[in-house]
Structures are given as structure tokens and as C-alpha cells.
Design a protein around this motif. Sequence first.
Motif: not given
Length: 101
Positions: A32-36, A88-92
Amino acid sequence: MSANPTQKQNWFHANQLTQSYGEPGKYFGARTIAASAGTVDVTGEGYGAILIGDATNLVITTSNGTVVPTAQFNLKTIYDIGIKKITQGATGNCTIFKRQQ
């Protein structure tokens, strides 16, 4: 109402009864690639599928170097695509998988 064995056999496709339950799945090695998370380089690690949970601020670089903004993908669908890196940015968020060959 309980089903008798004859009825139960009809609930499943014939291949599911004999083959599917003992075989490995198509995907493994979920990550899993989390936000930020920033840029996550997975070059050479064998990731070949992605499931996008939130496409906001998420960009895929494919194994051949093509940059793909994820806004054009449907959410909650697994896409078979060779992955070099995820930005990955701050969201998503997304989950990447390795595929059985």
C-alpha cells in the motif's frame, strides 16, 4: 430452507468445485502506498498491477517510462500495468501488486 447436496453443486461453476480453491491467486506481494508517500521507486521489484483507492495527486510511471496520471482510471479496479514508480502527493492512495506469470 437448507440445500441438499444436488442443489449445492449448482451454486458453483464446475471449475470452481475442482480447481479454483487450491490454486494460488493471480496477485501477491501487495504494497500500500499511502498519502504523502512522495516518490516510491519499485524498479525491478516485479510490480505489475495497481488498485487505486483515491486518484487525487497520484501519478504512475510505467516500466517503459510513460507517465500516467491516474485521474483517467476507474477507482477500485485492478489494472495490469508494469510499474516503475508511484508519485504520491498529500492525498490519494493505491495498492500495488506483483503478478503471477
